[in-house]
Write a protein that holds these residues in place. Sequence first.
Motif, PDB file in Angstrom:
ATOM      1  N   LEU A 161       0.831  -1.205   0.000  1.00 28.85           N
ATOM      2  CA  LEU A 161       0.000   0.000   0.000  1.00 28.85           C
ATOM      3  C   LEU A 161       0.870   1.261   0.000  1.00 28.85           C
ATOM      4  O   LEU A 161       0.553   2.244  -0.679  1.00 28.85           O
ATOM      5  CB  LEU A 161      -0.926   0.005   1.217  1.00 28.85           C
ATOM      6  N   TRP A 162       1.952   1.218   0.755  1.00 29.99           N
ATOM      7  CA  TRP A 162       2.845   2.381   0.820  1.00 29.99           C
ATOM      8  C   TRP A 162       3.572   2.586  -0.512  1.00 29.99           C
ATOM      9  O   TRP A 162       3.655   3.703  -1.020  1.00 29.99           O
ATOM     10  CB  TRP A 162       3.854   2.183   1.953  1.00 29.99           C
ATOM     11  N   VAL A 163       4.076   1.504  -1.089  1.00 32.66           N
ATOM     12  CA  VAL A 163       4.788   1.601  -2.365  1.00 32.66           C
ATOM     13  C   VAL A 163       3.824   1.998  -3.486  1.00 32.66           C
ATOM     14  O   VAL A 163       4.169   2.773  -4.378  1.00 32.66           O
ATOM     15  CB  VAL A 163       5.491   0.268  -2.691  1.00 32.66           C
ATOM     16  N   GLY A 164       2.603   1.465  -3.440  1.00 38.76           N
ATOM     17  CA  GLY A 164       1.641   1.726  -4.507  1.00 38.76           C
ATOM     18  C   GLY A 164       0.841   2.995  -4.349  1.00 38.76           C
ATOM     19  O   GLY A 164      -0.132   3.205  -5.081  1.00 38.76           O
ATOM     20  N   ARG A 165       1.250   3.875  -3.426  1.00 37.06           N
ATOM     21  CA  ARG A 165       0.501   5.111  -3.187  1.00 37.06           C
ATOM     22  C   ARG A 165       0.267   5.931  -4.452  1.00 37.06           C
ATOM     23  O   ARG A 165      -0.856   6.384  -4.687  1.00 37.06           O
ATOM     24  CB  ARG A 165       1.236   5.944  -2.139  1.00 37.06           C
ATOM     25  N   PRO A 166       1.267   6.164  -5.320  1.00 38.70           N
ATOM     26  CA  PRO A 166       1.012   6.995  -6.500  1.00 38.70           C
ATOM     27  C   PRO A 166      -0.074   6.439  -7.423  1.00 38.70           C
ATOM     28  O   PRO A 166      -0.745   7.200  -8.120  1.00 38.70           O
ATOM     29  CB  PRO A 166       2.378   7.032  -7.217  1.00 38.70           C
ATOM     30  N   VAL A 167      -0.247   5.116  -7.417  1.00 37.67           N
ATOM     31  CA  VAL A 167      -1.252   4.502  -8.290  1.00 37.67           C
ATOM     32  C   VAL A 167      -2.593   4.364  -7.572  1.00 37.67           C
ATOM     33  O   VAL A 167      -3.654   4.635  -8.151  1.00 37.67           O
ATOM     34  CB  VAL A 167      -0.768   3.116  -8.771  1.00 37.67           C
ATOM     35  N   LEU A 168      -2.549   3.967  -6.305  1.00 37.10           N
ATOM     36  CA  LEU A 168      -3.782   3.643  -5.589  1.00 37.10           C
ATOM     37  C   LEU A 168      -4.569   4.873  -5.151  1.00 37.10           C
ATOM     38  O   LEU A 168      -5.804   4.859  -5.193  1.00 37.10           O
ATOM     39  CB  LEU A 168      -3.451   2.789  -4.361  1.00 37.10           C
ATOM     40  N   VAL A 169      -3.879   5.933  -4.738  1.00 36.72           N
ATOM     41  CA  VAL A 169      -4.589   7.116  -4.232  1.00 36.72           C
ATOM     42  C   VAL A 169      -5.510   7.728  -5.287  1.00 36.72           C
ATOM     43  O   VAL A 169      -6.688   8.002  -5.004  1.00 36.72           O
ATOM     44  CB  VAL A 169      -3.587   8.153  -3.688  1.00 36.72           C
ATOM     45  N   PRO A 170      -5.048   7.961  -6.528  1.00 34.26           N
ATOM     46  CA  PRO A 170      -5.984   8.501  -7.523  1.00 34.26           C
ATOM     47  C   PRO A 170      -7.158   7.576  -7.821  1.00 34.26           C
ATOM     48  O   PRO A 170      -8.279   8.050  -8.060  1.00 34.26           O
ATOM     49  CB  PRO A 170      -5.104   8.684  -8.776  1.00 34.26           C
ATOM     50  N   SER A 185       3.833  22.314  -5.241  1.00 32.74           N
ATOM     51  CA  SER A 185       3.042  21.073  -5.278  1.00 32.74           C
ATOM     52  C   SER A 185       1.714  21.245  -5.999  1.00 32.74           C
ATOM     53  O   SER A 185       1.035  20.246  -6.260  1.00 32.74           O
ATOM     54  CB  SER A 185       2.786  20.566  -3.857  1.00 32.74           C
ATOM     55  N   LEU A 186       1.326  22.486  -6.313  1.00 30.66           N
ATOM     56  CA  LEU A 186       0.068  22.694  -7.023  1.00 30.66           C
ATOM     57  C   LEU A 186       0.084  22.027  -8.391  1.00 30.66           C
ATOM     58  O   LEU A 186      -0.939  21.535  -8.860  1.00 30.66           O
ATOM     59  CB  LEU A 186      -0.216  24.195  -7.174  1.00 30.66           C
ATOM     60  N   SER A 187       1.256  22.010  -9.035  1.00 30.20           N
ATOM     61  CA  SER A 187       1.344  21.329 -10.329  1.00 30.20           C
ATOM     62  C   SER A 187       1.135  19.826 -10.167  1.00 30.20           C
ATOM     63  O   SER A 187       0.458  19.184 -10.968  1.00 30.20           O
ATOM     64  CB  SER A 187       2.705  21.603 -10.977  1.00 30.20           C
ATOM     65  N   GLY A 188       1.731  19.252  -9.093  1.00 29.26           N
ATOM     66  CA  GLY A 188       1.507  17.837  -8.819  1.00 29.26           C
ATOM     67  C   GLY A 188       0.064  17.543  -8.479  1.00 29.26           C
ATOM     68  O   GLY A 188      -0.478  16.509  -8.865  1.00 29.26           O
ATOM     69  N   LEU A 189      -0.578  18.482  -7.762  1.00 33.12           N
ATOM     70  CA  LEU A 189      -1.989  18.320  -7.447  1.00 33.12           C
ATOM     71  C   LEU A 189      -2.837  18.340  -8.710  1.00 33.12           C
ATOM     72  O   LEU A 189      -3.789  17.576  -8.847  1.00 33.12           O
ATOM     73  CB  LEU A 189      -2.438  19.431  -6.498  1.00 33.12           C
ATOM     74  N   GLY A 190      -2.445  19.216  -9.654  1.00 38.83           N
ATOM     75  CA  GLY A 190      -3.174  19.262 -10.917  1.00 38.83           C
ATOM     76  C   GLY A 190      -3.076  17.950 -11.678  1.00 38.83           C
ATOM     77  O   GLY A 190      -4.069  17.483 -12.251  1.00 38.83           O
ATOM     78  N   SER A 191      -1.900  17.329 -11.667  1.00 40.09           N
ATOM     79  CA  SER A 191      -1.726  16.034 -12.340  1.00 40.09           C
ATOM     80  C   SER A 191      -2.578  14.950 -11.687  1.00 40.09           C
ATOM     81  O   SER A 191      -3.208  14.133 -12.372  1.00 40.09           O
ATOM     82  CB  SER A 191      -0.247  15.630 -12.310  1.00 40.09           C
ATOM     83  N   MET A 192      -2.610  14.942 -10.349  1.00 43.38           N
ATOM     84  CA  MET A 192      -3.424  13.942  -9.650  1.00 43.38           C
ATOM     85  C   MET A 192      -4.906  14.152  -9.927  1.00 43.38           C
ATOM     86  O   MET A 192      -5.649  13.184 -10.152  1.00 43.38           O
ATOM     87  CB  MET A 192      -3.159  13.998  -8.144  1.00 43.38           C
ATOM     88  N   LEU A 193      -5.340  15.416  -9.943  1.00 44.63           N
ATOM     89  CA  LEU A 193      -6.746  15.700 -10.218  1.00 44.63           C
ATOM     90  C   LEU A 193      -7.123  15.286 -11.634  1.00 44.63           C
ATOM     91  O   LEU A 193      -8.241  14.827 -11.877  1.00 44.63           O
ATOM     92  CB  LEU A 193      -7.040  17.190 -10.006  1.00 44.63           C
ATOM     93  N   PHE A 194      -6.182  15.424 -12.562  1.00 42.07           N
ATOM     94  CA  PHE A 194      -6.438  14.965 -13.934  1.00 42.07           C
ATOM     95  C   PHE A 194      -6.668  13.454 -13.953  1.00 42.07           C
ATOM     96  O   PHE A 194      -7.598  12.963 -14.618  1.00 42.07           O
ATOM     97  CB  PHE A 194      -5.269  15.332 -14.840  1.00 42.07           C
ATOM     98  N   LEU A 195      -5.842  12.715 -13.210  1.00 41.16           N
ATOM     99  CA  LEU A 195      -6.018  11.262 -13.147  1.00 41.16           C
ATOM    100  C   LEU A 195      -7.349  10.909 -12.481  1.00 41.16           C
ATOM    101  O   LEU A 195      -8.042   9.974 -12.912  1.00 41.16           O
ATOM    102  CB  LEU A 195      -4.860  10.624 -12.378  1.00 41.16           C
ATOM    103  N   ILE A 196      -7.698  11.645 -11.430  1.00 46.56           N
ATOM    104  CA  ILE A 196      -8.960  11.379 -10.736  1.00 46.56           C
ATOM    105  C   ILE A 196     -10.134  11.579 -11.677  1.00 46.56           C
ATOM    106  O   ILE A 196     -11.061  10.754 -11.739  1.00 46.56           O
ATOM    107  CB  ILE A 196      -9.083  12.290  -9.493  1.00 46.56           C
TER     108      ILE A 196
END
Length: 343
Positions: free
Chosen positions: A18-27, A138-149
């Motif tokens: 779960l910790w390693v897969g955070r970038p994939v699982l959270v979105p 981090s706003l740019s990273g947040l934008g990328s995550m929101l795009f995936l969501i």
Amino acid sequence: MLRLTAGLASTLMVGFLLWVGRPVLVPIIAALMALYLLLAASHGMSRVPLLGRAPEWLRRVLALLGFIAALVVLIVGIGQEMGRAVAALPQYESNLENLVTRGAAMIGIEDEPLWGRLRAMTLDQINPAALVAPVVSSLSGLGSMLFLIVLYASFMLAERASLTDKIGRAARDQVKAERLLMVLDRINDRIGRYLVVKTVVNLVLGGLSWVILTGMGVEFAGLWAVLIAILNYIPYVGSVLGVTFPTIAAAAQFGDFTGPILLASLLTIVQIGVGAVLEPKMMGRAFNLSPFIVVLALVVWSALWGVPGAVLAVPMTASLMIILAEFPQTRPIAIMLSADGRI
């Protein structure tokens, strides 16, 4: 002993994955939570006179477009407010330093050697610009995550109608398929009700907080109101942080104690009123989790996934409790996770 060792090893392995897969699982999990809100919005449109006659797919598209528009407005607004906040940091830092010095003088410790050492170890080590810079970047990273969501939620929304049919075709045992669908319905009902009510409550809380902040002349009132609304998704801790951050900002802006104390009092009253009166009436018994389990889940998921884990801790733990309750072997665990033993 062998079972205990195997269980501990499995738990550690799952936690590591779960910790390693955070970038994939959270979105993915966040998109699933967004799906519940989109379905609730689509269902709500069916009660509107004109939109109620529209086909279901059109209502879902409109809900998705509204969700995307709200995210864009939110990100753009936060970016603009953060830019203004960075420009005001030097003045805020000076006001806060003067306020701390005045507080030390009021209690008569400004000339004590211990105060000098404490000041060197605490206040003199704080660099507001260095603290804010990572947030802005981090706003740019947040934008990328929101795009995936949004992307994941769009595909989930498109395939939602065919999920029941696919489960029925995939299951070899029709009884098991019906039981699985029943469990999914229970999870969907509770989580969907929780997220919708929690979102409405947070919007009310953010709106009332914005009125208070604006009325007292606190700068960046919109930014603080959004932060308060988002933090309220985090059980217990979010309410405390939602009062603390704006109060510190007000102290840095005004350079005195009266305004921040009044602001903290008003925000606390609103938090208590919304959390103790409005939310229980609207929420009912959507979740019956033990308060200790909520805190424990908050700590565990925060350690694994950070802030997203804290926000998702309650719905994920409640889903686990519902699943465990459906099987005789794990039902005792679900009972222990509940607040009163009724699940």
